[in-house]
Motif scaffolding. Structure first.
Motif, PDB file in Angstrom:
ATOM      1  N   PHE A 132      -7.125   0.417   5.262  1.00  0.00           N
ATOM      2  CA  PHE A 132      -5.875  -0.332   5.303  1.00  0.00           C
ATOM      3  C   PHE A 132      -4.701   0.647   5.288  1.00  0.00           C
ATOM      4  CE2 PHE A 132      -8.944  -3.236   3.359  1.00  0.00           C
ATOM      5  CZ  PHE A 132      -8.814  -4.323   4.195  1.00  0.00           C
TER       6      PHE A 132
ATOM      7  N   VAL B  36       2.339  -9.788 -12.069  1.00  0.00           N
ATOM      8  CA  VAL B  36       1.361  -9.850 -10.976  1.00  0.00           C
ATOM      9  C   VAL B  36       1.495  -8.589 -10.119  1.00  0.00           C
ATOM     10  CG1 VAL B  36       1.315 -12.360 -10.912  1.00  0.00           C
ATOM     11  CG2 VAL B  36       2.945 -11.129  -9.485  1.00  0.00           C
TER      12      VAL B  36
ATOM     13  N   CYS C 182       2.480  -6.166  -7.459  1.00  0.00           N
ATOM     14  CA  CYS C 182       3.484  -6.225  -6.397  1.00  0.00           C
ATOM     15  C   CYS C 182       3.577  -4.918  -5.622  1.00  0.00           C
ATOM     16  CB  CYS C 182       4.830  -6.694  -6.917  1.00  0.00           C
ATOM     17  SG  CYS C 182       5.454  -5.825  -8.306  1.00  0.00           S
TER      18      CYS C 182
ATOM     19  N   ARG D 206       0.932  -2.310  -3.045  1.00  0.00           N
ATOM     20  CA  ARG D 206      -0.369  -2.300  -2.379  1.00  0.00           C
ATOM     21  C   ARG D 206      -1.443  -1.739  -3.298  1.00  0.00           C
ATOM     22  NH1 ARG D 206       2.855  -0.565   2.306  1.00  0.00           N
ATOM     23  NH2 ARG D 206       2.497  -1.973   4.064  1.00  0.00           N
TER      24      ARG D 206
ATOM     25  N   MET E 146      -8.090  -6.372  -6.804  1.00  0.00           N
ATOM     26  CA  MET E 146      -9.102  -7.077  -6.020  1.00  0.00           C
ATOM     27  C   MET E 146     -10.467  -6.395  -6.124  1.00  0.00           C
ATOM     28  SD  MET E 146      -7.568  -9.711  -4.629  1.00  0.00           S
ATOM     29  CE  MET E 146      -8.465 -10.175  -3.158  1.00  0.00           C
TER      30      MET E 146
ATOM     31  N   LEU F  18      -8.370  -9.636   0.216  1.00  0.00           N
ATOM     32  CA  LEU F  18      -7.646  -8.365   0.117  1.00  0.00           C
ATOM     33  C   LEU F  18      -6.929  -8.046   1.425  1.00  0.00           C
ATOM     34  CD1 LEU F  18      -7.015  -5.641  -1.278  1.00  0.00           C
ATOM     35  CD2 LEU F  18      -9.234  -4.825  -0.487  1.00  0.00           C
ATOM     36  N   GLY F  19      -7.641  -8.237   2.545  1.00  0.00           N
ATOM     37  CA  GLY F  19      -7.030  -7.953   3.847  1.00  0.00           C
ATOM     38  C   GLY F  19      -5.815  -8.823   4.087  1.00  0.00           C
TER      39      GLY F  19
ATOM     40  N   ARG G 104      -3.814 -10.139   1.806  1.00  0.00           N
ATOM     41  CA  ARG G 104      -2.691  -9.727   0.956  1.00  0.00           C
ATOM     42  C   ARG G 104      -2.060  -8.426   1.437  1.00  0.00           C
ATOM     43  NH1 ARG G 104      -3.885 -11.438  -5.289  1.00  0.00           N
ATOM     44  NH2 ARG G 104      -5.150 -13.250  -4.792  1.00  0.00           N
ATOM     45  N   LEU G 105      -2.912  -7.466   1.818  1.00  0.00           N
ATOM     46  CA  LEU G 105      -2.341  -6.215   2.319  1.00  0.00           C
ATOM     47  C   LEU G 105      -1.617  -6.462   3.635  1.00  0.00           C
ATOM     48  CD1 LEU G 105      -5.169  -3.704   1.332  1.00  0.00           C
ATOM     49  CD2 LEU G 105      -2.949  -4.050   0.239  1.00  0.00           C
TER      50      LEU G 105
ATOM     51  N   PHE H  26       1.811  -7.385   2.835  1.00  0.00           N
ATOM     52  CA  PHE H  26       2.652  -6.209   2.578  1.00  0.00           C
ATOM     53  C   PHE H  26       3.148  -5.606   3.899  1.00  0.00           C
ATOM     54  CE2 PHE H  26       0.788  -6.320  -1.654  1.00  0.00           C
ATOM     55  CZ  PHE H  26       1.800  -5.843  -2.460  1.00  0.00           C
ATOM     56  N   ASP H  27       2.233  -5.488   4.882  1.00  0.00           N
ATOM     57  CA  ASP H  27       2.641  -4.925   6.175  1.00  0.00           C
ATOM     58  C   ASP H  27       3.788  -5.733   6.777  1.00  0.00           C
ATOM     59  OD1 ASP H  27       0.528  -3.240   5.748  1.00  0.00           O
ATOM     60  OD2 ASP H  27      -0.810  -4.207   7.181  1.00  0.00           O
TER      61      ASP H  27
ATOM     62  N   GLU I 188       7.020  -5.348   4.773  1.00  0.00           N
ATOM     63  CA  GLU I 188       7.624  -4.023   4.949  1.00  0.00           C
ATOM     64  C   GLU I 188       8.359  -3.929   6.288  1.00  0.00           C
ATOM     65  OE1 GLU I 188       4.970  -0.626   4.789  1.00  0.00           O
ATOM     66  OE2 GLU I 188       6.472   0.486   3.641  1.00  0.00           O
TER      67      GLU I 188
ATOM     68  N   ARG J 117      14.087  -2.008  -1.543  1.00  0.00           N
ATOM     69  CA  ARG J 117      12.787  -1.648  -2.097  1.00  0.00           C
ATOM     70  C   ARG J 117      11.949  -2.899  -2.388  1.00  0.00           C
ATOM     71  NH1 ARG J 117      13.585   3.634  -4.305  1.00  0.00           N
ATOM     72  NH2 ARG J 117      11.406   3.537  -4.953  1.00  0.00           N
ATOM     73  N   TRP J 118      12.603  -4.008  -2.580  1.00  0.00           N
ATOM     74  CA  TRP J 118      11.926  -5.245  -2.958  1.00  0.00           C
ATOM     75  C   TRP J 118      12.073  -6.281  -1.849  1.00  0.00           C
ATOM     76  CZ3 TRP J 118       9.003  -6.036  -7.265  1.00  0.00           C
ATOM     77  CH2 TRP J 118       9.115  -5.115  -8.301  1.00  0.00           C
TER      78      TRP J 118
ATOM     79  N   LEU K 150       1.797 -13.713  -2.079  1.00  0.00           N
ATOM     80  CA  LEU K 150       1.627 -12.727  -3.150  1.00  0.00           C
ATOM     81  C   LEU K 150       1.935 -13.307  -4.521  1.00  0.00           C
ATOM     82  CD1 LEU K 150       3.216  -9.511  -1.581  1.00  0.00           C
ATOM     83  CD2 LEU K 150       0.824 -10.239  -1.580  1.00  0.00           C
TER      84      LEU K 150
ATOM     85  N   GLY L  18       4.911 -13.416  -5.717  1.00  0.00           N
ATOM     86  CA  GLY L  18       5.997 -12.614  -6.273  1.00  0.00           C
ATOM     87  C   GLY L  18       6.631 -11.813  -5.151  1.00  0.00           C
ATOM     88  N   GLY L  19       7.470 -10.872  -5.523  1.00  0.00           N
ATOM     89  CA  GLY L  19       8.052  -9.995  -4.525  1.00  0.00           C
ATOM     90  C   GLY L  19       7.158  -8.780  -4.325  1.00  0.00           C
ATOM     91  N   ALA L  20       7.286  -8.132  -3.190  1.00  0.00           N
ATOM     92  CA  ALA L  20       6.550  -6.893  -2.932  1.00  0.00           C
ATOM     93  C   ALA L  20       7.484  -5.715  -3.143  1.00  0.00           C
ATOM     94  CB  ALA L  20       6.004  -6.881  -1.506  1.00  0.00           C
ATOM     95  N   TYR L  21       6.965  -4.658  -3.715  1.00  0.00           N
ATOM     96  CA  TYR L  21       7.760  -3.454  -4.018  1.00  0.00           C
ATOM     97  C   TYR L  21       7.243  -2.292  -3.185  1.00  0.00           C
ATOM     98  CZ  TYR L  21       9.766   0.403  -6.738  1.00  0.00           C
ATOM     99  OH  TYR L  21      10.441   1.520  -7.147  1.00  0.00           O
ATOM    100  N   PHE L  22       8.161  -1.611  -2.511  1.00  0.00           N
ATOM    101  CA  PHE L  22       7.783  -0.486  -1.665  1.00  0.00           C
ATOM    102  C   PHE L  22       8.449   0.764  -2.214  1.00  0.00           C
ATOM    103  CE2 PHE L  22       7.500  -4.327   0.790  1.00  0.00           C
ATOM    104  CZ  PHE L  22       6.246  -4.216   1.348  1.00  0.00           C
TER     105      PHE L  22
END
Lengths: 317, 317, 317, 317, 317, 317
Positions: free
Chosen positions: A179, A264, A266, A268, A275, B279-280, B282-283, B286-287, B290, B298-299, B306, B308-312
């Motif tokens: 991934f 939760v 957040c 990757r 998971m 898992l695939g 959810r990831l 993220f893609d 992003e 960043r968020w 998810l 929630g929010g994703a954090y990069f």
């Protein structure tokens, strides 16, 4: 002669472990001993009708004993050993590896695998952190090496925590290239450390594993979070954002608030560790259920962790 | 010049896709056009105040158009393109790969990877089944190659189903040696076929993807189950238990009844495919998040998939 | 002399069915037999203290036996039969209709009612489909006629599936004129077929009913959906939309994803069948609980299907 | 000329109801009126650009107005009426039955059906109770006859409560012979009274229906329970158990605590009324959604009451 | 000599209550009596091997008996009294306060506290309502004074309802000044009356407490609501809004629909009473669990009301 | 002249805060400014049609401005200010206490109350801990004094955390004598510290309050737990069990895992703090909703924190 392979009307002569016992007074003043005996393949109820107080003293819960008797199966309640004799086992006739469940891999092999995996982490700060926990001289290394991974369900035995943490980290490592966008160093470090709070949350006095007061009052996730954040404070120059990335994996690895994670996943990396940890736990349940499966059965009973029964297809010869 | 990189007060001159539009009649009889324009990096609202009926005819939803104008950011509602001109794009000036989102790998590469993975399956019956679905001459191959994986959330674009099925199967293959007791052939076959029902459940008319009547009335899992069981019926000598193992993966891959699986995973292989599919997905979220992330952020916002929010995190240079 | 009507200190002499048994070895080498005996009105625990191995051989689980003894009630654990004698029953003294629970209507009467209801379906395609399942020469007719409707809860007995399907279809028929817009032919056909997957999902070996591997791995709804869709494929000219309407009823009849339906009801007919099926199941629970209700009681215990206890008001004379 | 049948670019000239409105001040001091207009088939947004304060005074929310204009459809936000003229409608040109939604059966017919159904109740006490509520001289009869059944979702119009209560009671009556053990008199009485609390819980000021303070603070079930228990207190000799049977139906008819019933149904009659009430509500949602369905559509949007979209198959000619 | 303080191998000679019993016939025709004996500190299993029919007649469930014997602890199933003798207790040797659990404060003291608290309510209408329920001459006063507060969990004993209602009202009174905007008179009145429906919902026949038919069919909240609304109807000039405020507290005090309240708290006073009632119930569970805690234990078992175990820290000397 | 008291057609001339704004370009090149203006009683939408770029520069979000205009109410969308003029406010004409919401008590008064409450804690270790956090010289004291208690819902303003923590602790103190067995010192200390993690979890830049990265990635409970455990480590001789009691309150104060507590309350003190914190939050919602309630309204809209609307009865004069 392992308890899982017993069949109706079979004679039995073996060293087993006393898992539980209860004495019942008989009318004539004697005592009938109800026992639960076991080895690493499972447990079996047993009864000794002539066992008085003297005999009872020989078999505290947890002790290895030598027993003889016969196994008999009843339609509803299943099988039971009717004992003819029971005595304390001599230290030199006890083979603990047949008595206690354990990991399929030797601890030394797992330690070697762990060290190899740790050596692939490139980031120097993460290396330092892993060394502070798993280094041969680290205060926690020996406790970690021996600790169980759970009270029940999966890897509830010596070295179970090492086995579980290592397996999750190996799978995380193997999958992190499939991934895109995953920081492998952070993910592997988080995978190795995710359950570190269990060191304080469980007290293992084989063959029993109990949750400690700290485990019940603070929770294994909080304990692990505190330990790692405290260690990081003492590592000079550890980047704040890197610390946050690792701590977030520990805090979120149960995946949902209702499973005890205060946040939760957040990132990757946290999603991946959560998971794979979950997957490892479920596959560990299959391992446990398969060990306990009576010969000839294909279905386990209902299992809370799986939300159903487990099915084991026949393997081709 | 991609819409995600627009900054306040920037001039804009590009080919974009009309994602939505609404005409508003003005007092003087003219029309104000409210548009949503987009490329593969996201969408942006736009307005053209002098656009009458003639201009509107040039821009049906889904059409590529050439626009010029200026981008302006408002405090609350975010940015908007104020257009100066709009015309239909000529076929030879359209570069679809900048307009429509798509997989990071080329379809031909993914097809090659798929054929290589299929060739590693040892079991002849499973080989025959996979050939009946993915073989270059199979009736479904071309539809499968082009289909999207979802209406939204992850891989909602051409070749998305191929990308998703392949990735899950590759990860299943990579991880199946880490955990004991997994029948790799069954797991990889199930992973490749798990979403096959989407062929009938989605109708893709780029740039829109809709669920079909069959998808809504019968569900993608039922459709996939029927297709594979029907194919197996025509394969001579396909073992019944092997069929059950593969069909169980398809039926249970959503993991829980409330997510549309009529049964929960009760084999190791079904557990593995379900978890890696999850898992695939959810990831993949993220893609997608992003890609849509504004520069400097960043968020992401709250994401339902998810929870929630994703954090990069910032990447080291 | 039925077990539900036993009162304290009553003598007992009857043919009953062995529902369960367990032998317990006594100190003097003899065996005490713990049995569960039953007839169609319920079950009662029993004990035979002089029953050795010879006696045990006479009473495998499921066998009819002749017993004599006395019934005694204890404050907490309820009543128990203390047996004086036990022997295998002769074939000619066994009246199975008093031993096994069954429907209140005779199977022949239900078959006649079914054929009459089927004859009211006007649509020729649906007629052909119903004939392919329920026609006297249909491969599945005899299995359907004899099958149980459930493992427990309601109509868990021979002809139970016929009784349940017929009752739901009759109620659907009776009510379909009260509400506007219902296609009665589709609704009645769906009602008759909704549980057809139970043919493969349950294996009935009276007096035990077990779920099959296919039932556990694929689910009764998937099995029924496949069977009916497969049959329709072989009916020439069956309209696609009509097929979708019937299949949707089968797939959605559990009403919610969490109850195993991969889709929720989205037509009036599917809503009707789901709700009446649900109603039939709950009222069937009342029937079962009333049969088991001890004389003098008004309240059943907590029942999972009802989410509480059932109350049976006194009936006027 | 009903609003549901409007098509793009169609001229419009009709009496409609003002469902909502908002005035927007324009730069030049005039006002633009944004309206929502409707008839019994649905609603449509409208705009009048030259409508100043004088015009606004003509169209309070709820008033019938005569409008002319043209309907235009936009790609995303759907259709809108662009008005040329608007004036208050004269009393003699208003046909309320085309403006307000209502039951498919006339109120007088429903009253006759109600009286016929009531006359079939054999039990004299229940007859007296029904007469105290529905008798032509009863204090509540006229309010009951006119009340709506809900604020939205189903039968949210005049006579809706009569229609809903009657339909549920008719279906309960029709079905009560199909299942054994049901006290039809109790079930029909409970069905007729189950929603009686809505008399106090809703205040209907056509075309708006609001929940009252009592409805919000006490709940419709409590209000209905109090009313009926209070009435029974004044009926001499009403048997206590019969009272409990009827009151239990009212209290439990929402089926689950989380839907506002303080107790769950624990009698057959309460189970029957709850399930048929539920069925009636869901089928009523289909009726409402079908009325609102645009020409040519087969699927409604997501509907909270159904948990999905509703599908309306094409009817054979 | 209270049962909670028994230790292994201790002799026992005391008056205790028969909580349950079961006779088991022995081979030789005698009977073995299995009993559950108790006092206010808990219960203990007991066995009397020479107890025949004559002895059994002496000990119906609920009777006080004099027993002698010895206490013995088994590893798994805990302790058991092995009895030497058992006889009915004489009325004059029974001290009920050691046998039955009860409130820590005397009923007379609680009555005085109640009257003092009532006297602080300023509003004359509320005074009149409280007098109609709690006044020394009120029909319900004596029943209220003696009633238990629950079947189990907290204050499941005589005077428990008085204790619970008083404590909640005292805490509501104490806290109502800390938070702004609370109408203390309404809150205290609602707190005193919130559980008044338990008068009809429970039937107390010490030492057993049962739910009545009315309690099961109508629910304690409905019963309390009816009683108070009916009383208010007879109080001249009682303001409608004041009535609504008090009735809303009763109806909403369980806090959520799924806990049996038909409406959720939507006033400050209802919120306050609900939360303090909830708090009182949970702290009452701690009291009960602490009473039952074996000497030396710090943790209770899992408690459904708390959602976990209760922990009792050591108190400083 | 506060925004909550505006009535239709009222002239307006006041200093208010710009809460949001959006510029819309007009056909003639000018700009229409859409604003949201507010003071401590609420917010109101506003529009300025002649506001070009120059004016826009005067009113960044968060700035105090002087405006004149007229308030007008529309049927559906409510009221709006139509502005005649807008200018930046001079520093000396701004009264922040009318612009920003805040606690009803002055911060100095709350500080005095806090110090008084702290002084009543007898245990010297707890005194030392409280001094390390709240002592006038403590590093965190000034941040704590100013911090808000939330982003919205309740006490989302300066000094809100002080107000909330103090109120909860005062209520805990007031109520701890009503219920037996509570260690008041532990409960009061836990109440004062329970939300201390918000210091790091929120960043307050008036008038906006944001959650920090640490707040999102680690959660406020983890942050508070770490801070207090770290402080305790540096307090010599702090008893381990006392530490566990305080830390358990912080960790469990959300009451349930799904609300973010990694453990549920299992001591009386943790139960008390959790429940009173919960009560304080809900009553705080009433305060907020009442402030925002339009004149003449009795019901707020649906509030997520309350699970319904809030009702405010008329107060007697």
């Amino acid at each position: 002669m392992l308890v899982r392979h017993l069949t109706d009307a079979q004679d039995f002569d073996a060293i087993v472990l006393v898992r539980d016992r209860e004495a019942r007074r008989r009318r004539d003043g004697g005592e009938s001993l109800r026992l639960v005996l076991g080895d690493r393949t499972g447990t079996v109820p047993a009864v000794l009708d002539d066992g008085g107080a003297d005999v009872a003293a020989l078999c505290p819960v947890g002790a290895p004993v030598h027993v003889t008797g016969r196994y008999a199966v009843h339609a509803r309640h299943g099988g039971r050993l009717v004992l003819r004799s029971l005595r304390a086992a001599h230290a030199d006739e006890v083979d603990w590896t047949t008595l206690l469940d354990g990991p399929p891999r030797a601890a030394a092999q797992m330690e070697a695998d762990l060290r190899e995996l740790v050596s692939t982490v490139q980031n120097a700060h993460l290396q330092a952190l892993l060394d502070a926990v798993f280094g041969p001289d680290a205060a926690t290394w020996h406790a970690f090496r021996d600790a169980p991974a759970a009270k029940r369900y999966h890897q509830a035995y010596r070295h179970g925590l090492l086995e579980h943490s290592l397996t999750v980290a190996q799978a995380v490592s193997a999958i992190s290239a499939t991934f895109p966008g995953i920081d492998r160093d952070v993910a592997v470090t988080g995978a190795l450390l995710h359950d570190i709070g269990k060191l304080e949350a469980y007290a293992s006095h084989p063959p029993t594993i109990e949750m400690t007061d700290a485990g019940k009052l603070q929770g294994e996730i909080s304990l692990g979070y505190y330990r790692v954040r405290r260690l990081i404070e003492d590592l000079p120059g550890f980047p704040e954002e890197l610390a946050a990335a690792v701590l977030h994996i520990i805090l979120s690895h149960h995946g949902l608030l209702e499973y005890g994670s205060p946040v939760v996943p957040c990132t990757r990396e946290a999603t991946l560790v959560h998971m794979i940890d979950n997957l490892g736990g479920r596959l560990g349940s299959f391992d446990r259920l398969e060990k306990e499966l009576p010969d000839g059965s294909r279905w386990s009973g209902y299992d809370r962790a799986l939300g159903g029964g487990a099915y084991f297809a026949a393997r081709a010869a």
